[in-house]
Each structure stands twice: as C-alpha cells, then as structure tokens.
Design a protein around this motif. Structure first.
Motif, mmCIF file in Angstrom:
data_model
loop_
_atom_site.group_PDB
_atom_site.id
_atom_site.type_symbol
_atom_site.label_atom_id
_atom_site.label_comp_id
_atom_site.label_asym_id
_atom_site.label_seq_id
_atom_site.Cartn_x
_atom_site.Cartn_y
_atom_site.Cartn_z
ATOM 1 N N HIS A 174 0.835 -1.208 0.000
ATOM 2 C CA HIS A 174 0.000 0.000 0.000
ATOM 3 C C HIS A 174 0.868 1.256 0.000
ATOM 4 O O HIS A 174 0.601 2.209 -0.745
ATOM 5 N N PHE A 175 1.917 1.262 0.816
ATOM 6 C CA PHE A 175 2.817 2.409 0.886
ATOM 7 C C PHE A 175 3.477 2.657 -0.468
ATOM 8 O O PHE A 175 3.583 3.795 -0.930
ATOM 9 N N SER A 176 3.928 1.586 -1.118
ATOM 10 C CA SER A 176 4.597 1.708 -2.416
ATOM 11 C C SER A 176 3.637 2.241 -3.471
ATOM 12 O O SER A 176 4.017 3.066 -4.311
ATOM 13 N N TYR A 177 2.400 1.763 -3.436
ATOM 14 C CA TYR A 177 1.400 2.208 -4.414
ATOM 15 C C TYR A 177 1.166 3.716 -4.308
ATOM 16 O O TYR A 177 1.025 4.414 -5.310
ATOM 17 N N LYS A 178 1.168 4.226 -3.076
ATOM 18 C CA LYS A 178 0.909 5.644 -2.858
ATOM 19 C C LYS A 178 2.123 6.521 -3.142
ATOM 20 O O LYS A 178 1.974 7.678 -3.554
ATOM 21 N N ASN A 179 3.342 5.984 -2.950
ATOM 22 C CA ASN A 179 4.530 6.843 -2.955
ATOM 23 C C ASN A 179 5.528 6.581 -4.076
ATOM 24 O O ASN A 179 6.438 7.380 -4.274
ATOM 25 N N PHE A 180 5.399 5.443 -4.792
ATOM 26 C CA PHE A 180 6.352 5.112 -5.849
ATOM 27 C C PHE A 180 5.666 5.171 -7.210
ATOM 28 O O PHE A 180 5.066 4.178 -7.653
ATOM 29 N N PRO A 181 5.722 6.312 -7.900
ATOM 30 C CA PRO A 181 5.079 6.417 -9.215
ATOM 31 C C PRO A 181 5.639 5.380 -10.192
ATOM 32 O O PRO A 181 6.825 5.065 -10.170
ATOM 33 N N LYS A 182 4.773 4.877 -11.037
ATOM 34 C CA LYS A 182 5.170 3.875 -12.018
ATOM 35 C C LYS A 182 5.910 4.529 -13.173
ATOM 36 O O LYS A 182 5.465 5.528 -13.734
ATOM 37 N N LYS A 183 7.085 3.963 -13.522
ATOM 38 C CA LYS A 183 7.880 4.433 -14.659
ATOM 39 C C LYS A 183 8.158 3.246 -15.580
ATOM 40 O O LYS A 183 8.113 2.090 -15.146
ATOM 41 N N PRO A 184 8.462 3.521 -16.859
ATOM 42 C CA PRO A 184 8.765 2.411 -17.776
ATOM 43 C C PRO A 184 10.034 1.679 -17.367
ATOM 44 O O PRO A 184 10.989 2.285 -16.867
ATOM 45 N N GLY A 185 10.057 0.374 -17.595
ATOM 46 C CA GLY A 185 11.253 -0.405 -17.331
ATOM 47 C C GLY A 185 11.454 -0.685 -15.856
ATOM 48 O O GLY A 185 10.654 -0.306 -14.994
ATOM 49 N N ARG A 186 12.542 -1.362 -15.574
ATOM 50 C CA ARG A 186 12.890 -1.704 -14.196
ATOM 51 C C ARG A 186 13.929 -0.726 -13.670
ATOM 52 O O ARG A 186 14.828 -0.297 -14.392
ATOM 53 N N GLY A 187 13.812 -0.370 -12.416
ATOM 54 C CA GLY A 187 14.765 0.556 -11.815
ATOM 55 C C GLY A 187 16.144 -0.053 -11.658
ATOM 56 O O GLY A 187 16.330 -1.267 -11.749
ATOM 57 N N LYS A 188 17.135 0.795 -11.453
ATOM 58 C CA LYS A 188 18.516 0.354 -11.243
ATOM 59 C C LYS A 188 18.864 0.455 -9.757
ATOM 60 O O LYS A 188 18.355 1.313 -9.042
ATOM 61 N N GLU A 189 19.775 -0.409 -9.347
ATOM 62 C CA GLU A 189 20.150 -0.462 -7.934
ATOM 63 C C GLU A 189 21.641 -0.217 -7.740
ATOM 64 O O GLU A 189 22.464 -0.748 -8.479
ATOM 65 N N LYS A 190 21.961 0.588 -6.751
ATOM 66 C CA LYS A 190 23.332 0.738 -6.286
ATOM 67 C C LYS A 190 23.401 0.180 -4.866
ATOM 68 O O LYS A 190 22.492 0.384 -4.067
ATOM 69 N N VAL A 191 24.479 -0.528 -4.565
ATOM 70 C CA VAL A 191 24.672 -1.103 -3.235
ATOM 71 C C VAL A 191 25.726 -0.295 -2.493
ATOM 72 O O VAL A 191 26.815 -0.046 -3.019
ATOM 73 N N ARG A 192 25.395 0.117 -1.283
ATOM 74 C CA ARG A 192 26.298 0.932 -0.487
ATOM 75 C C ARG A 192 26.183 0.529 0.993
ATOM 76 O O ARG A 192 25.322 -0.238 1.392
ATOM 77 N N PHE A 193 27.081 1.110 1.796
ATOM 78 C CA PHE A 193 26.964 1.066 3.252
ATOM 79 C C PHE A 193 26.845 2.511 3.730
ATOM 80 O O PHE A 193 27.618 3.381 3.319
ATOM 81 N N LEU A 194 25.884 2.769 4.597
ATOM 82 C CA LEU A 194 25.758 4.099 5.182
ATOM 83 C C LEU A 194 26.457 4.174 6.537
ATOM 84 O O LEU A 194 26.656 5.248 7.081
#
Length: 377
Positions: A174-194
């Motif tokens: 539900h949270f994702s549906y409200k806050n993550f607008p749909k865009k074409p294709g799959r998103g890219k990921e970067k891996v980090r340590f904070l």
C-alpha cells in the motif's frame, strides 16, 4: 537535492566475515566507464591525491560520490564521478583491485614509484612487528563482531516469531502504491553502506541522506527484523515500478540485511532507527520537507515479545559489549597504522604528484570528448 553536505558512502565494511568489499560498484556496471587504480603502501598519498582530484571537479560534478575509508573516515578510499563516467580508487588491500581490461576500462597509478626503499630499510623490524600485531588484533576484532552478530541473530529470530508478515507485506504494498510512481522499465540499484564499524565506533554517514533527500521515513525497530523485511519489500516494489534505489546493507549482515533504502529521484529515504543507528543528527532537521515515523511494533505481537524481555535485553547488552571490544582493537590498529604511515611518508618524494594530477585530469577530459564527440569548455 540539498547542498548541505557531499554525497558520501562506504563501499566496504568490517564484518563478522572479515572485510567485505563492494568496490565492484565503482563503475555502475557501465562498460564505457574508466577507473584509475592507485597502487602504493601506507603514507604514499593515495587519499590526499583523491581529495585533490575531487576538489578539481567539485563544481563540474554535482553527483560526485566520495567513498571514505571504512577504517578511517577522514581518508578517502575512492571517488566516483558519474557525469564523467570515471572512478578512482585505492586498489590495495583489503579492497585489492586488478584491471580486467587494462587500458580499455582501467589504468594503474603506481605511487610506489615515488618511494625510496632505502629509507624504510632501517624500520624493517618495526614494520614487521606492526603488521603482525595489526593482523592479530584484526582477527580478534572480527571474532568479536561475529559474537555480536550471534546475539543479535537470536533477538532477530525472536522478533521474527512475533511478526505478522501478512500485515507487513500489505502495508509495504500500500505504501509503495501511494509513494512510488510507475515508470517504464525496471529501476537500477546501487549497493552501499551508510555505516561502518571502525576505531571510532559505529560511524554513520547520515548527512549524505540530507544531501539526497528532503523526505525521510524513520523506521523504529529495536530488533531489526521487521524493518529489514519492510525495506526489502519496498526495494522490490520500487525497482518493479522503475524507480532507482540505493540499498544500504548492515555491516554485521552485509549480504542479507537491509538497514536503509534511498530513492534519490523521489528525494525519499527510509532509515532504520535503533540503539545501533544514531540518527539524532537528522531527526527534526529544518531542511527536511517532511518526516515520517513507522514503528515496527505495529507488525509485532507485543505480548509474545514481552515473554522474551530479559533475553532480548541480555542480547542487546552483550552485542554492544562485543562491538565495543572490537572497536577497542580497531582503535589500537588505527594508532599502529598511523605509525606505519609516518615511516612511509618520510620515504616518499611527492614532487611529481602535480604532474600525475594534471595527467589524470587531462585523461578524464579526453575520455569524455572521445565518448561524446564534442569539446568541453
């Protein structure tokens, strides 16, 4: 994007498995990227050189990422220049790197060429003793982190047994549906340590979040079980919706447990908050547009947790003590490493560094001209 602080992440961390490196992330997986590998011992000027290069491009590369050394955050291990598709990194242990495609994708800068070996020969016994001592200390520190993880894993299992996964997944969807607008294709990921565990304790680069996001969601979770599953679900939904993410893993579980999730294009971050994550510098910041708080207890059977109250409390205290002992050993190593740097520093000739810097800057410009087919101002 805020300009309150530079973008800084760790690409490695001390962990129960030893040093974990994510220096495979230096090139964003882009075959057009070029990486400069610096070789040289302690005190050979690797960090200082990268800081100088970062200064040269600070006004021409707003998305620049500075990668502090996870053992000494005042030093740099790498700098990433996304707009220029170039990275530069300390390629020595514990994150040793070797070119896969020499000249094509990587170049080596050998700072050892500026070292006079005759000047360090008199310190041979001291160098060997320092090396042996730091190796012993590091092995003991890793054992302490492994013990800390064992205690925290026990708490994690207890929390999982009290978790309502259906409720958690439904809320994440539900949270994702409200806050993550749909865009074409799959998103890219970067891996980090904070965050990273070193001589200063558990060091967080939380100010980076302020640079990337003005909307922060704090997830309060003493045991880290609900938050990790929630962030994992959000990560999957975000990527499916075409949103790019920066996934920040836990130093104690560097391959499996997500501590924080950042969606830079949306200016949105999700940060786990508990006794091992000091986020006090971010809470109630006036520069933030909004702050939200999600409490893990909404997904947990609190009566079940209360039955394990003493055990959970013991695990927290024992883990904290083990981490404190690891920090003590790492602080001893930091002092020894500083001594080692001074020995090598006295044997270095830095007179050619200006020429090397000029050469790297010229190559970066040439790479961009060759790639884009146009001249640069």
């Amino acid at each position: 994007m805020s300009e309150t602080a530079p973008i800084r992440f760790f690409l490695g961390s001390n962990s129960p498995q030893g040093f974990v490196s994510r220096f495979d992330q230096l090139d964003y997986g882009d075959p057009q990227w070029h990486t400069f590998y610096i070789k040289g011992g302690p005190g050979c000027g690797k960090s200082s050189f990268m800081k100088r290069l970062a200064t040269v491009f600070e006004n021409r590369c707003p998305l620049m990422e500075q990668i502090p050394c996870s053992s000494d955050p005042d030093s740099l291990d790498a700098v990433i220049f996304p707009e220029w598709k170039v990275s530069i990194a300390d390629a020595t242990a514990p994150h040793a790197l070797e070119p896969k495609y020499p000249g094509l994708s990587e170049s080596i800068l050998s700072f050892g060429d500026f070292l006079d070996p005759l000047k360090i020969k008199p310190y041979g016994e001291t160098i060997r003793l320092i090396s042996q001592t730091t190796s012993k200390n590091y092995s003991q520190a890793i054992d302490c982190l492994a013990a800390a993880k064992s205690f925290l894993n026990d708490s994690h299992r207890i929390a999982l047994s009290s978790l309502n996964p259906q409720k958690l997944n439904a809320y994440a969807k539900h949270f994702s549906y409200k806050n993550f607008p749909k865009k074409p294709g799959r998103g890219k990921e970067k891996v980090r340590f904070l965050s990273a565990i070193n001589a200063e304790g558990i060091v967080s680069l939380a100010s980076t979040v302020r640079s990337l996001c003005q909307d922060i969601c704090f997830i309060s979770d003493d045991w880290g079980a609900a938050s990790s599953l929630f962030l994992s679900a959000l990560r999957s939904h975000a990527l499916e919706n075409g949103q790019d993410v920066i996934t920040c893993y836990c130093p104690l579980s560097p391959h499996t447990k997500i501590d924080h999730l950042i969606l830079p294009e949306l200016g949105l971050a999700f940060l786990t908050e508990n006794r091992f994550h000091d986020l006090s510098g971010l809470i109630d910041q006036p520069t933030l547009i909004s702050q939200r708080h999600i409490h893990a207890k909404r997904f947990l059977d609190l009566d079940s947790l209360r039955r394990h109250k003493k055990r959970l409390s013991f695990n927290q205290k024992a883990a904290a003590q083990m981490i404190a002992q690891a920090v003590y050993l790492l602080s001893e190593n930091k002092e020894l490493h500083d001594q080692l740097e001074q020995i090598y520093l006295s044997a270095m000739d830095f007179s050619m560094m200006d020429d090397v810097l000029e050469s790297v800057v010229a190559q970066m410009i040439d790479f961009k001209i060759a790639r884009e087919g146009s001249s640069l101002l």
